[in-house]
Scaffold this motif. Sequence first.
Motif, PDB file in Angstrom:
ATOM      1  N   GLN A 233      -7.320   4.109 -20.164  1.00 17.93           N
ATOM      2  CA  GLN A 233      -6.352   3.074 -19.811  1.00 17.93           C
ATOM      3  C   GLN A 233      -5.849   3.238 -18.375  1.00 17.93           C
ATOM      4  O   GLN A 233      -5.654   2.250 -17.659  1.00 17.93           O
ATOM      5  CB  GLN A 233      -5.190   3.109 -20.800  1.00 17.93           C
ATOM      6  CG  GLN A 233      -5.589   2.670 -22.208  1.00 17.93           C
ATOM      7  CD  GLN A 233      -4.489   2.879 -23.226  1.00 17.93           C
ATOM      8  OE1 GLN A 233      -3.412   3.399 -22.912  1.00 17.93           O
ATOM      9  NE2 GLN A 233      -4.753   2.491 -24.473  1.00 17.93           N
ATOM     10  N   MET A 236      -8.611   2.065 -15.938  1.00 18.38           N
ATOM     11  CA  MET A 236      -8.684   0.610 -15.887  1.00 18.38           C
ATOM     12  C   MET A 236      -7.470   0.017 -15.179  1.00 18.38           C
ATOM     13  O   MET A 236      -7.573  -1.007 -14.496  1.00 18.38           O
ATOM     14  CB  MET A 236      -8.805   0.046 -17.307  1.00 18.38           C
ATOM     15  CG  MET A 236     -10.102   0.421 -18.017  1.00 18.38           C
ATOM     16  SD  MET A 236     -11.583   0.080 -17.010  1.00 18.38           S
ATOM     17  CE  MET A 236     -11.471  -1.700 -16.820  1.00 18.38           C
ATOM     18  N   LEU A 237      -6.326   0.670 -15.340  1.00 17.43           N
ATOM     19  CA  LEU A 237      -5.119   0.218 -14.644  1.00 17.43           C
ATOM     20  C   LEU A 237      -5.333   0.283 -13.135  1.00 17.43           C
ATOM     21  O   LEU A 237      -4.968  -0.644 -12.394  1.00 17.43           O
ATOM     22  CB  LEU A 237      -3.935   1.090 -15.054  1.00 17.43           C
ATOM     23  CG  LEU A 237      -2.572   0.724 -14.449  1.00 17.43           C
ATOM     24  CD1 LEU A 237      -2.107  -0.630 -14.980  1.00 17.43           C
ATOM     25  CD2 LEU A 237      -1.539   1.800 -14.786  1.00 17.43           C
ATOM     26  N   LYS A 239      -8.307   0.306 -11.518  1.00 17.69           N
ATOM     27  CA  LYS A 239      -9.334  -0.663 -11.123  1.00 17.69           C
ATOM     28  C   LYS A 239      -8.761  -2.076 -11.056  1.00 17.69           C
ATOM     29  O   LYS A 239      -8.978  -2.808 -10.079  1.00 17.69           O
ATOM     30  CB  LYS A 239     -10.502  -0.630 -12.106  1.00 17.69           C
ATOM     31  CG  LYS A 239     -11.639  -1.584 -11.742  1.00 17.69           C
ATOM     32  CD  LYS A 239     -12.771  -1.511 -12.741  1.00 17.69           C
ATOM     33  CE  LYS A 239     -13.931  -2.401 -12.310  1.00 17.69           C
ATOM     34  NZ  LYS A 239     -13.538  -3.822 -12.150  1.00 17.69           N
ATOM     35  N   ASN A 240      -8.020  -2.466 -12.072  1.00 15.31           N
ATOM     36  CA  ASN A 240      -7.464  -3.822 -12.106  1.00 15.31           C
ATOM     37  C   ASN A 240      -6.428  -4.033 -11.008  1.00 15.31           C
ATOM     38  O   ASN A 240      -6.338  -5.120 -10.425  1.00 15.31           O
ATOM     39  CB  ASN A 240      -6.838  -4.093 -13.476  1.00 15.31           C
ATOM     40  CG  ASN A 240      -7.877  -4.130 -14.588  1.00 15.31           C
ATOM     41  OD1 ASN A 240      -9.052  -4.413 -14.337  1.00 15.31           O
ATOM     42  ND2 ASN A 240      -7.463  -3.836 -15.816  1.00 15.31           N
ATOM     43  N   ASP A 243      -8.265  -4.491  -7.727  1.00 17.18           N
ATOM     44  CA  ASP A 243      -8.980  -5.775  -7.713  1.00 17.18           C
ATOM     45  C   ASP A 243      -8.056  -6.973  -7.555  1.00 17.18           C
ATOM     46  O   ASP A 243      -8.533  -8.092  -7.302  1.00 17.18           O
ATOM     47  CB  ASP A 243      -9.790  -5.934  -9.005  1.00 17.18           C
ATOM     48  CG  ASP A 243     -10.957  -4.959  -9.078  1.00 17.18           C
ATOM     49  OD1 ASP A 243     -11.308  -4.386  -8.027  1.00 17.18           O
ATOM     50  OD2 ASP A 243     -11.496  -4.758 -10.186  1.00 17.18           O
ATOM     51  N   SER A 244      -6.759  -6.772  -7.699  1.00 14.88           N
ATOM     52  CA  SER A 244      -5.832  -7.911  -7.636  1.00 14.88           C
ATOM     53  C   SER A 244      -4.660  -7.654  -6.686  1.00 14.88           C
ATOM     54  O   SER A 244      -3.560  -8.148  -6.906  1.00 14.88           O
ATOM     55  CB  SER A 244      -5.306  -8.223  -9.038  1.00 14.88           C
ATOM     56  OG  SER A 244      -4.652  -7.086  -9.596  1.00 14.88           O
ATOM     57  N   TRP A 342     -18.123  -0.581  -6.631  1.00 14.95           N
ATOM     58  CA  TRP A 342     -16.665  -0.691  -6.508  1.00 14.95           C
ATOM     59  C   TRP A 342     -16.132   0.334  -5.514  1.00 14.95           C
ATOM     60  O   TRP A 342     -16.567   1.485  -5.481  1.00 14.95           O
ATOM     61  CB  TRP A 342     -16.014  -0.461  -7.865  1.00 14.95           C
ATOM     62  CG  TRP A 342     -14.521  -0.691  -7.890  1.00 14.95           C
ATOM     63  CD1 TRP A 342     -13.885  -1.866  -8.134  1.00 14.95           C
ATOM     64  CD2 TRP A 342     -13.496   0.290  -7.678  1.00 14.95           C
ATOM     65  NE1 TRP A 342     -12.521  -1.687  -8.086  1.00 14.95           N
ATOM     66  CE2 TRP A 342     -12.252  -0.369  -7.804  1.00 14.95           C
ATOM     67  CE3 TRP A 342     -13.509   1.653  -7.393  1.00 14.95           C
ATOM     68  CZ2 TRP A 342     -11.033   0.288  -7.655  1.00 14.95           C
ATOM     69  CZ3 TRP A 342     -12.299   2.318  -7.231  1.00 14.95           C
ATOM     70  CH2 TRP A 342     -11.074   1.639  -7.363  1.00 14.95           C
TER      71      TRP A 342
END
Length: 367
Positions: A233, A236-237, A239-240, A243-244, A342
């Motif tokens: 988690q 992914m936190l 990476k996200n 990405d934003s 990435w």
Amino acid sequence: MKRLIMGLCVVLGLYACRQSDEYKTYLHNPELFSQTVHELNTVVMGNNFPPMVAARNYVYAAVAAYEVMAFAHPDEYQSLVGQVKGLTKVSFPSADPKADIELAALLAYMKVGESVTFPEGSLQTYKDSILQLARNKGLPGDVEKASQLLADSVSASIIRWSKGDNYLQTRGAEKYTVKDEPGRWVPTPPLYGSAAEPHWMEIRTMVLDSASIFAPPPPPDYNITDKNSKYYQEVMLIKNAVDSLTDEQKHIAEFWDDNPFKMNVTGHVMYGSKKFSPSGHWMSVIGIAAKQAKYSYAETVYAFAKTSIALFDSFIQCWYVKYKYNTVRPETVINKYFDPNWRPYLQTPAFPEYTCGHSTISSAAAE
């Protein structure tokens, strides 16, 4: 005629006083000290010192300047002898009222800064320019000589003390062994640099009892296959979030991007760019803060010394944790399991992930 001669004597006397005050106004300006710290900062950046080594450059120079001020103002500032590890004595010459304390502190800072920063003589041109300008403003030769004597005496003590911090011994220490083990740090693109200072936790601290005195909780267990695991988690936190990123977040990231050596890649062309390290960034912050607070010269020197000690010790503590856990970087995990192309917004530095170096040293400096 007698009145004319007396008048000329008065004018010459007033001119001499003005000249004397002019050199003092120049040398006693706290912004000159901050400017000198910035000059050392520039030398450190030019030589591409990693951030923890840069912190070492700043701390010994700042302590030397502080000891001069403490010598001159014992009722306001206490010597660090017996307060920081290994500093048992600072030698001073016989008291000479001619010595200009602010000039002596400046000279001590530059002398020690040069001794822990190569190449030798890297601040000589800058030092010469300061002294020449001070002479042009009326700095008497005997004052300069007495100030240099005081600076040299203090500097010799601090340089001797610095040589006992285990820095030279760690230059020949065993290199970090890269192992292909799940969750263990490996070099990252595009530089794929060797692990930075894996023995920095062996450097003598200033005030901490040991590098391990503050033990943060361990990082989450490495588990990238279970989507419900804390580790998955958190990856992914990250990476996200990257990405934003908003424009404001990018601006904040760029402000605190203190990678001292960034490898830029354009097609088949690779070139490096340099900037201040986190330690150097905080030196600049202290200079700005001291100016805004209208600190005196002594207060400015104290602020730099105190912050430098905090930075130095926090790097040692942080590096103990980093190489205790050898945590893999999120970039490595994301490239392997999610997206081989990435990249984080800022280039990943060459050392393990946990704990965060910038957060650790910045928290210490801000205190």
